[in-house]
Design an enzyme around this catalytic site. Structure first.
Site, PDB file in Angstrom:
ATOM      1  N   GLY A  61       0.783  -1.263   0.016  1.00  0.00           N
ATOM      2  CA  GLY A  61      -0.151  -0.070  -0.136  1.00  0.00           C
ATOM      3  C   GLY A  61       0.817   1.090  -0.130  1.00  0.00           C
ATOM      4  O   GLY A  61       2.020   1.240   0.277  1.00  0.00           O
ATOM      5  N   CYS A  62       0.212   2.332  -0.239  1.00  0.00           N
ATOM      6  CA  CYS A  62       0.970   3.611  -0.283  1.00  0.00           C
ATOM      7  C   CYS A  62       1.483   4.233   1.179  1.00  0.00           C
ATOM      8  O   CYS A  62       2.662   4.388   1.007  1.00  0.00           O
ATOM      9  CB  CYS A  62       0.208   4.642  -1.264  1.00  0.00           C
ATOM     10  SG  CYS A  62      -1.536   4.874  -0.279  1.00  0.00           S
ATOM     11  N   TYR A  63       0.613   4.172   1.944  1.00  0.00           N
ATOM     12  CA  TYR A  63       0.937   4.635   3.177  1.00  0.00           C
ATOM     13  C   TYR A  63       2.011   3.763   3.798  1.00  0.00           C
ATOM     14  O   TYR A  63       3.115   4.048   4.344  1.00  0.00           O
ATOM     15  CB  TYR A  63      -0.086   4.622   4.135  1.00  0.00           C
ATOM     16  CG  TYR A  63      -1.016   5.788   4.192  1.00  0.00           C
ATOM     17  CD1 TYR A  63      -0.718   7.254   4.269  1.00  0.00           C
ATOM     18  CD2 TYR A  63      -2.400   5.760   3.929  1.00  0.00           C
ATOM     19  CE1 TYR A  63      -1.484   8.221   4.153  1.00  0.00           C
ATOM     20  CE2 TYR A  63      -3.447   6.660   3.829  1.00  0.00           C
ATOM     21  CZ  TYR A  63      -2.679   8.039   3.795  1.00  0.00           C
ATOM     22  OH  TYR A  63      -3.548   9.138   3.852  1.00  0.00           O
ATOM     23  N   THR A  91       4.325   1.809   2.393  1.00  0.00           N
ATOM     24  CA  THR A  91       5.634   1.968   1.812  1.00  0.00           C
ATOM     25  C   THR A  91       6.178   3.142   2.563  1.00  0.00           C
ATOM     26  O   THR A  91       7.481   2.915   2.831  1.00  0.00           O
ATOM     27  CB  THR A  91       5.450   2.306   0.259  1.00  0.00           C
ATOM     28  OG1 THR A  91       5.013   1.053  -0.372  1.00  0.00           O
ATOM     29  CG2 THR A  91       6.805   2.640  -0.418  1.00  0.00           C
ATOM     30  N   ALA A  92       5.602   4.395   2.526  1.00  0.00           N
ATOM     31  CA  ALA A  92       6.192   5.451   3.130  1.00  0.00           C
ATOM     32  C   ALA A  92       6.668   5.425   4.384  1.00  0.00           C
ATOM     33  O   ALA A  92       7.655   5.712   5.060  1.00  0.00           O
ATOM     34  CB  ALA A  92       5.176   6.799   2.952  1.00  0.00           C
TER      35      ALA A  92
END
Lengths: 342, 342, 342, 342
Positions: free
Chosen positions: A148-150, A152-153
């Site tokens: 997911g995007c969150y 990853t960060a």
């Protein structure tokens, strides 16, 4: 040439895959499916692709995805788990950009995603596609669960601290801010420009689906369960995630050196010089995660700033990175994009 | 390899040149000058270029620009005209992204730009760098005057109609809208986010410097003076120009076919299907001009919609296109960029 | 106290009516209907109204609108024409913010709105609610057709020129730009922030529903049919319309004086000093139309710049102005709002 | 009527004071000073004020501020401390919207603000103008130090928890996000629309001037020093602050009830229902702070969400509230503004 199919090509991760793959020298785009828009030219929906993509959307049933070498699922949650088995059986390698195969614990997945898992036996096989953690496993994977995007960060920001055992993992805080493209290309009132522009809000404070995914990843690094408070926010911009991460240091260390060493050989993680404040626009359109680490006022709290483009490193770019790994290509193939600034 | 220098690398056209040239396979970036920031690493000012540009800004006097094969001026108006002569004498070919060599009539230039021209004898030699009009002359030019952003969008939209003699050229209207990057990377109150966001305004209605440039280009196509009302507007976005062009038709014709034929072999002009409305984001980051032609309600008024990215086709991209032409390279070298959407 | 009902309170014109009426000293908000959200507290949907509106949305059938003194329709087109007759018969005065009663010619209305008119006999009675033209008729009207947003900005800009017979009315051009709130609070992809932000486009060039409304108003002023090209654009902001109007002057005149005299006694039209460029933010939240008139380069083309807040002077504010006129109140009651800048 | 002067009327807090005071029934605007723009009409610089303010900016030396009953300083830091003494001696009451009198410890102030304090003897007398804490003292104050924008949002969110002794005050985290108007109306590159739009970043992580101000306020509530990590961020919008506050709970309690009771009688603090996520736009243009309190997943971490309009409750509105208190007026005079949404 690798024959590639995309299931669900009309969302933002779909069009972003097309943008990147259109210039991938080893990829032949073979099929892009859309149930609702079958027959429509892709570049009629997305004029930015005129001259680069001359396919039409095809109906999922008639798209002969099983003739592909690799298939990306850029679909809502719950689709890939129904179709992956047949593709794998046909020898197709699968990269799911949704959440179907990210969480190893099936009850946890079913609780957060509100449905029964259609294919639990594949969950164990699926490789979590964060190359900075699972590079070797990805290379040989048949089925990759693209993060997911969150997650990853947040994971890339916390990992050096946790792997080194420097911080108290019982009380981690991730305050994350996302552009609205993270909500997808869906007809909804909440993400209309007239609703979301010139405003800022948190959402999902009681619980967001990316929480168990992040906790799973951090727990693996820590060797034990972690305590995490995760608060996502909607920020009035199109692309970008900025994660501001807080943890309490237990053991003194040169944090700048720690981060630089951890990511020294990573092509898509850039540790900024000490004292930096990364901007999301510095990675706009690129597969890079830029990170800065701070220890404000010399106290015990470590603050990590981690930025990505949610549609690239947080979705389509990382998926192409995984494809490159799976097919033995140079990792940066088709990902050598200079960010668009301003 | 072509050794390339950039004078004035800290503005938006400068950083955009760097973005494009960083991936140009035949270009070796040799010098980037900045009087104010000499000694600073370029990627410290623009972190988006980390990993792509490892130069420091150099002082203009010590940058050995005369060792370059080509030099771009990404400077304010009035700088290139002072330095071009020496570079040309040293055998360097020059592309000026400012206005110093665009207007052939010196008194007109001096009136609109408010200064004496330092080098009028070079104005006659300079080739106006609109490849769709001057391709052959550009190939052999020593000195190219890169067109302004508004003039690019407006001329490309009007040219097919005027060249074909279809419209009344005594009464043309160009209603143009620009993102704020067109105002440059300058510390000014008017283009602060808190001033320019969530608002819209016209400016320069009594007279804008791009008026004589557009009139010169249209007059050349028409074979006579033209009457033009040009109204620029500031729109709350970063990049993009949308020109809405109005003219009165004199002779009936298949306008769609006219436009398609005029630009059939142009790599960077895309005539959209009949009935289309181009969006500026469909060219974000790319060197493309997209055009649609309408004749509302079947009346006598032709409406042309023309969009570009002001920093690419309206500045740095067109300059790289000119460089490619001048050095006999494939025209799309380093310009084969899929627009960033969303 | 005037008992006021609002039909369709969940859209942008509805919430804007509530914002203005909440502080109207002579109005008692009595009913706000919403078929879909009946039973929901208004301030749960719009927290900005907490402390100002304590009503719940009621079902249209059970809202006893016929007990009101006045009812606003903030509904999609085609609703008011079905319900107005019954309310008028019950002695309720009606202000329709949609288009049902704006166009006097029924076949024209039916062509542009794509439906049969349910109540043609009321169209003749309805007063077009542009106070600067119809003030006296509005005072005694039972049924007011509140003007569209574009028509308000365009008519107020053209009227002084046309009423004075100064311009060629066979060839008028209105290039108009609107913020996205003009598209309403509807779940649609095209006005998502991720679609509409940082971009600009025209739409409806072949024909927009406000074209016949504008032409009707200008024709009345001219005393004959007018030729008008009307091109609306979507600009990436929430509120505001900027109309840029072009016409050819036939007779010389002091245009600045003409505009100042025409609107000298109008409380909501502000003619700016010569040379001005009004910004939409200068009227944000207010019922004011600001206008500037130019004659670029001393030529024959007159350029008028006209800005309004589309939700106030272009919808809810003008409706409240009409209410004040209809009930004999001071015109600025509840409309004495200083624009929000920045 | 209270005669009011404003020193430094050309910044955002200045124009916001004008917006609010223009409709204050007990205030007579007497002088607005600007060294750079003396002689210019205020409404020529801010056309939004046309019809509301007919003054010109006056030179500070000739503005007879000592004839006023109250003077607001909407100036950069370091100005009010040079002029306050003379005004107070002349019987004028002073409200400083800058930081000169906020920090009681002079060495701390001098360290963070980088200058010697010109008037330390007045610092002790100055009342910190947060009405929710110091209402009674404000009423009789001669000199009020109006709180900073971040400190207002952060303190109001933390105070109920700290005053009740419920949380560990050694490790508080305030992750705050501000619109760019917080940076002021200054010609700077960093806040240009082309720099700050469509991007997000933290800044000042090593240390921000509002840190000691917040710590001072929280320490007073706690009765001891507090540990605070404060990370401000720039978000691409004009107005608004969203503070996301994290603390560890020590003692179980009904947090919702706690917050509701703490602010039950406060006119400008609105505690939202349990489970809410306040948006900054819900207070746009208004003097309200909206707060929600969460305890995600039932864990030990309390998350408070606190939003204000940085120019109103975070600056000019709170200053007018203080004026009302100082002069015995109803607290909401001139502040009864419905937020502008959308």
């Amino acid at each position: 040439m690798i024959k590639v199919g995309i299931v669900g090509g009309t969302g933002y991760t779909g069009v972003e895959l097309l943008r990147l793959l259109a210039r991938h020298p080893q990829v032949q785009l073979t099929a892009i499916t859309s149930r609702a828009d079958a027959g429509t030219r892709v570049d009629a929906m997305f004029p930015s692709l005129r001259g680069y993509v001359d396919l039409c959307f095809s109906h999922p049933d008639q798209s002969q995805l099983d003739q592909c070498d690799a298939v990306f699922f850029a679909t809502p949650n719950g689709i890939a788990m129904q179709q992956a088995r047949a593709l794998l059986d046909a020898g197709v390698r699968v990269i799911d950009l949704a959440a179907d195969f990210r969480i190893k614990d099936i009850p946890t997945w079913e609780k957060w995603y509100g449905m029964a898992h259609a294919c639990p036996e594949l969950v164990a096989e699926a490789v979590y596609g964060l190359p900075e953690v699972n590079r070797e496993a990805i290379k040989t994977a048949r089925l990759v669960a693209n993060p997911g995007c969150y997650p990853t960060a947040v994971q890339l920001g916390f990992l050096p601290l946790i792997e080194a055992g420097l911080v108290d993992t019982s009380n981690l805080i991730a305050d994350a801010k996302s552009g609205v493209s993270g909500a997808g290309r869906k007809a909804e009132i909440g993400t209309l420009l007239a609703e979301a522009a010139d405003s800022f809000k948190a959402y999902g404070v009681p619980g967001h689906r990316h929480l168990p995914e992040i906790k799973q990843g951090l727990a693996r690094a820590a060797g034990n369960e972690v305590g995490l408070t995760f608060v996502p926010h909607l920020t009035p911009m199109i692309r970008g995630i900025h994660a501001t991460l807080y943890s309490r240091i237990k053991t003194d260390a040169d944090l700048q050196a720690l981060f630089e060493q951890r990511y020294a050989s990573e092509p898509f993680v850039d540790v900024l010089p000490a004292g930096s404040h990364p901007e999301t626009r510095s990675v706009r359109g690129a597969n890079t995660c830029r990170i800065a680490v701070h220890r404000p006022q010399g106290g015990d709290t470590v603050v990590v700033l981690s930025v990505i483009d949610n549609l690239v490193k947080g979705a389509a770019g990382q998926a192409v990175h995984n494809l490159n790994l799976m097919f033995g290509l140079p990792e940066a193939t088709a990902l050598d994009v200079v960010p668009l600034l301003p």
